[in-house]
Design an enzyme around this catalytic site. Structure first.
Site, PDB file in Angstrom:
ATOM      1  N   ASN A   1      19.744 -12.113  14.081  1.00 53.35           N
ATOM      2  CA  ASN A   1      18.305 -12.330  14.014  1.00 53.35           C
ATOM      3  C   ASN A   1      17.982 -13.712  14.594  1.00 53.35           C
ATOM      4  O   ASN A   1      18.488 -14.727  14.110  1.00 53.35           O
ATOM      5  CB  ASN A   1      17.830 -12.224  12.561  1.00 53.35           C
ATOM      6  CG  ASN A   1      16.326 -12.279  12.438  1.00 53.35           C
ATOM      7  OD1 ASN A   1      15.666 -13.102  13.043  1.00 53.35           O
ATOM      8  ND2 ASN A   1      15.764 -11.399  11.616  1.00 53.35           N
TER       9      ASN A   1
ATOM     10  N   ARG B   1       7.606 -27.620  19.416  1.00 54.32           N
ATOM     11  CA  ARG B   1       7.252 -28.408  20.610  1.00 54.32           C
ATOM     12  C   ARG B   1       6.786 -27.449  21.698  1.00 54.32           C
ATOM     13  O   ARG B   1       6.794 -26.233  21.519  1.00 54.32           O
ATOM     14  CB  ARG B   1       8.471 -29.218  21.097  1.00 54.32           C
ATOM     15  CG  ARG B   1       8.989 -30.236  20.100  1.00 54.32           C
ATOM     16  CD  ARG B   1       8.064 -31.434  19.933  1.00 54.32           C
ATOM     17  NE  ARG B   1       7.956 -32.224  21.145  1.00 54.32           N
ATOM     18  CZ  ARG B   1       8.793 -33.218  21.488  1.00 54.32           C
ATOM     19  NH1 ARG B   1       9.838 -33.493  20.703  1.00 54.32           N
ATOM     20  NH2 ARG B   1       8.600 -33.901  22.590  1.00 54.32           N
TER      21      ARG B   1
ATOM     22  N   HIS C   1      11.898 -10.305  14.381  1.00 55.95           N
ATOM     23  CA  HIS C   1      10.832  -9.891  13.459  1.00 55.95           C
ATOM     24  C   HIS C   1       9.551 -10.603  13.900  1.00 55.95           C
ATOM     25  O   HIS C   1       9.232 -11.684  13.409  1.00 55.95           O
ATOM     26  CB  HIS C   1      11.199 -10.268  12.025  1.00 55.95           C
ATOM     27  CG  HIS C   1      10.258  -9.744  10.988  1.00 55.95           C
ATOM     28  ND1 HIS C   1      10.665  -9.390   9.726  1.00 55.95           N
ATOM     29  CD2 HIS C   1       8.922  -9.515  11.013  1.00 55.95           C
ATOM     30  CE1 HIS C   1       9.632  -8.983   9.018  1.00 55.95           C
ATOM     31  NE2 HIS C   1       8.558  -9.052   9.783  1.00 55.95           N
TER      32      HIS C   1
ATOM     33  N   ARG D   1       6.055 -11.530  13.721  1.00 52.67           N
ATOM     34  CA  ARG D   1       4.928 -11.434  12.795  1.00 52.67           C
ATOM     35  C   ARG D   1       3.614 -11.650  13.535  1.00 52.67           C
ATOM     36  O   ARG D   1       3.577 -12.273  14.606  1.00 52.67           O
ATOM     37  CB  ARG D   1       5.099 -12.445  11.664  1.00 52.67           C
ATOM     38  CG  ARG D   1       6.204 -12.039  10.684  1.00 52.67           C
ATOM     39  CD  ARG D   1       6.354 -13.042   9.549  1.00 52.67           C
ATOM     40  NE  ARG D   1       7.152 -12.495   8.463  1.00 52.67           N
ATOM     41  CZ  ARG D   1       8.489 -12.531   8.386  1.00 52.67           C
ATOM     42  NH1 ARG D   1       9.170 -13.090   9.380  1.00 52.67           N
ATOM     43  NH2 ARG D   1       9.131 -12.019   7.364  1.00 52.67           N
TER      44      ARG D   1
ATOM     45  N   HIS E   1       7.136 -17.614  14.665  1.00 53.15           N
ATOM     46  CA  HIS E   1       8.463 -17.801  15.275  1.00 53.15           C
ATOM     47  C   HIS E   1       8.537 -16.918  16.523  1.00 53.15           C
ATOM     48  O   HIS E   1       8.196 -17.362  17.604  1.00 53.15           O
ATOM     49  CB  HIS E   1       9.599 -17.556  14.287  1.00 53.15           C
ATOM     50  CG  HIS E   1       9.361 -16.530  13.241  1.00 53.15           C
ATOM     51  ND1 HIS E   1       9.173 -15.201  13.526  1.00 53.15           N
ATOM     52  CD2 HIS E   1       9.295 -16.641  11.874  1.00 53.15           C
ATOM     53  CE1 HIS E   1       8.997 -14.521  12.409  1.00 53.15           C
ATOM     54  NE2 HIS E   1       9.063 -15.359  11.383  1.00 53.15           N
TER      55      HIS E   1
ATOM     56  N   GLU F   1      12.034  -5.514  13.887  1.00 48.22           N
ATOM     57  CA  GLU F   1      11.611  -5.240  12.518  1.00 48.22           C
ATOM     58  C   GLU F   1      10.235  -5.819  12.252  1.00 48.22           C
ATOM     59  O   GLU F   1       9.786  -6.757  12.914  1.00 48.22           O
ATOM     60  CB  GLU F   1      12.632  -5.788  11.513  1.00 48.22           C
ATOM     61  CG  GLU F   1      12.885  -7.276  11.578  1.00 48.22           C
ATOM     62  CD  GLU F   1      13.959  -7.714  10.603  1.00 48.22           C
ATOM     63  OE1 GLU F   1      14.874  -6.922  10.300  1.00 48.22           O
ATOM     64  OE2 GLU F   1      13.884  -8.869  10.131  1.00 48.22           O
TER      65      GLU F   1
ATOM     66  N   THR G   1       8.694 -14.926   3.745  1.00 50.57           N
ATOM     67  CA  THR G   1       9.841 -14.173   4.243  1.00 50.57           C
ATOM     68  C   THR G   1       9.875 -12.824   3.530  1.00 50.57           C
ATOM     69  O   THR G   1       9.204 -12.646   2.512  1.00 50.57           O
ATOM     70  CB  THR G   1      11.160 -14.943   4.014  1.00 50.57           C
ATOM     71  OG1 THR G   1      12.232 -14.262   4.681  1.00 50.57           O
ATOM     72  CG2 THR G   1      11.481 -15.069   2.535  1.00 50.57           C
TER      73      THR G   1
ATOM     74  N   HIS H   1      19.629 -10.125   4.567  1.00 46.69           N
ATOM     75  CA  HIS H   1      18.860 -11.172   3.908  1.00 46.69           C
ATOM     76  C   HIS H   1      19.794 -12.075   3.102  1.00 46.69           C
ATOM     77  O   HIS H   1      20.350 -11.666   2.082  1.00 46.69           O
ATOM     78  CB  HIS H   1      17.752 -10.636   2.985  1.00 46.69           C
ATOM     79  CG  HIS H   1      16.607 -11.618   2.857  1.00 46.69           C
ATOM     80  ND1 HIS H   1      15.501 -11.582   3.680  1.00 46.69           N
ATOM     81  CD2 HIS H   1      16.434 -12.674   2.062  1.00 46.69           C
ATOM     82  CE1 HIS H   1      14.674 -12.564   3.362  1.00 46.69           C
ATOM     83  NE2 HIS H   1      15.228 -13.245   2.367  1.00 46.69           N
ATOM     84  N   ASP H   2      19.968 -13.287   3.587  1.00 47.32           N
ATOM     85  CA  ASP H   2      20.766 -14.340   2.943  1.00 47.32           C
ATOM     86  C   ASP H   2      22.260 -14.039   2.905  1.00 47.32           C
ATOM     87  O   ASP H   2      22.996 -14.652   2.129  1.00 47.32           O
ATOM     88  CB  ASP H   2      20.244 -14.659   1.541  1.00 47.32           C
ATOM     89  CG  ASP H   2      18.910 -15.387   1.581  1.00 47.32           C
ATOM     90  OD1 ASP H   2      18.496 -15.814   2.677  1.00 47.32           O
ATOM     91  OD2 ASP H   2      18.273 -15.526   0.527  1.00 47.32           O
TER      92      ASP H   2
ATOM     93  N   GLY I   1      20.390 -13.855  10.131  1.00 41.61           N
ATOM     94  CA  GLY I   1      19.654 -14.840  10.905  1.00 41.61           C
ATOM     95  C   GLY I   1      19.793 -16.245  10.396  1.00 41.61           C
ATOM     96  O   GLY I   1      20.467 -17.085  10.988  1.00 41.61           O
ATOM     97  N   HIS I   2      19.182 -16.541   9.249  1.00 47.76           N
ATOM     98  CA  HIS I   2      19.053 -17.922   8.797  1.00 47.76           C
ATOM     99  C   HIS I   2      20.395 -18.632   8.688  1.00 47.76           C
ATOM    100  O   HIS I   2      20.598 -19.705   9.276  1.00 47.76           O
ATOM    101  CB  HIS I   2      18.327 -17.959   7.445  1.00 47.76           C
ATOM    102  CG  HIS I   2      18.063 -19.342   6.949  1.00 47.76           C
ATOM    103  ND1 HIS I   2      16.904 -20.030   7.236  1.00 47.76           N
ATOM    104  CD2 HIS I   2      18.815 -20.186   6.199  1.00 47.76           C
ATOM    105  CE1 HIS I   2      16.957 -21.229   6.683  1.00 47.76           C
ATOM    106  NE2 HIS I   2      18.102 -21.346   6.049  1.00 47.76           N
TER     107      HIS I   2
END
Length: 253
Positions: free
Chosen positions: A15, A26, A51, A53, A58, A82, A112, A203-204, A226-227
């Site tokens: 992700n 920036r 994803h 939004r 992002h 997604e 999130t 997720h996480d 992702g994160h």
């Protein structure tokens, strides 16, 4: 195009939202989302997830299209888009025809993703959109909490897969509840398989907790990360990071 080893039972989709989040602070176009995708694919990632939004905080619409063009050069990899199908998601599905679409019940301003779809409440409004995405050639996955009783209902509305929302498992990793959460996800995954669904997760998830999860859910088709992966890449670089996540998956299998 880099060569790679055969696809494992559990694929890794990266992700790229957090790469876009940094870029958007920036007006220089760096870090590049497409460059990040290229490096991840060269390192062996099996797919790319975004994803987008509605507020474009992002991933932006341009990113969705540029990544679709990039992935044409990687026909053995998958593009997963997604988002909430009642917001902007379906426009992207029509435009770029991704291999997989993951429906997520986010509100527009949600920080999130933090919960899955609920049946029977969401069934009738999801059913035609699932069919619409499938008619465009996409596999449809529904973002779901680890609730075994919901899996047959997800299949009944036409979904191909579910993506289990794994934050409760990740949050319990350093607590006495770890084993109970892991068992909860194992039972939910088995219920999905029994209903005729394939199972994704995300997720996480990170390098610490991923292996145990994959080992416990051996029929897991895909993890979307992702994160934590992007955070690791800041320290290790994309190539070493992807290699380590693939190692976690391979050793667990």
């Amino acid at each position: 195009m880099a060569s790679r080893s055969p696809r494992p039972r559990t694929a890794l989709s990266v992700n790229l939202n957090k790469v876009a989040l940094v870029r958007n602070t920036r007006h220089l176009g760096i870090p590049s989302v497409t460059r990040a995708a290229t490096l991840c694919l060269q390192a062996g990632a099996h797919g790319i997830t975004v994803h987008p939004r509605p507020d474009e905080r992002h991933i932006r619409a341009q990113d969705v299209h540029e990544l679709a063009e990039l992935l044409k050069a990687w026909p053995d990899r998958e593009y997963n888009i997604e988002g909430n199908p009642f917001h902007n998601l379906m426009d992207f599905v029509h435009a770029v025809r991704p291999q997989q679409v993951t429906f997520v019940p986010d509100s527009e301003g949600q920080f999130t993703s933090d919960h899955g779809w609920n049946f029977p409440a969401d069934a009738e409004r999801l059913r035609p959109l699932i069919a619409e995405a499938q008619a465009l050639g996409a596999r449809v996955s529904l973002f779901m909490d680890a609730e075994p009783g919901q899996m047959a209902a997800a299949k009944a509305v036409g979904a191909d897969r579910v993506e289990l929302y794994t934050e409760p498992y990740a949050a319990a990793w350093h607590t006495p509840q770890r084993a109970a959460q892991l068992e909860r996800f194992r039972v939910a995954a088995q219920a999905a398989l029994d209903a005729g669904l394939a199972v994704n997760a995300g997720h996480d998830l990170n390098r610490e907790n991923l292996g145990t999860f994959v080992h416990t859910l051996p029929a897991l088709s895909e993890v979307s990360i992702g994160h934590a992966l992007i955070a690791d890449a800041l320290e290790l670089g994309y190539s070493a990071t992807i290699a380590d996540y693939l190692r976690c998956i391979a050793e667990a299998a």
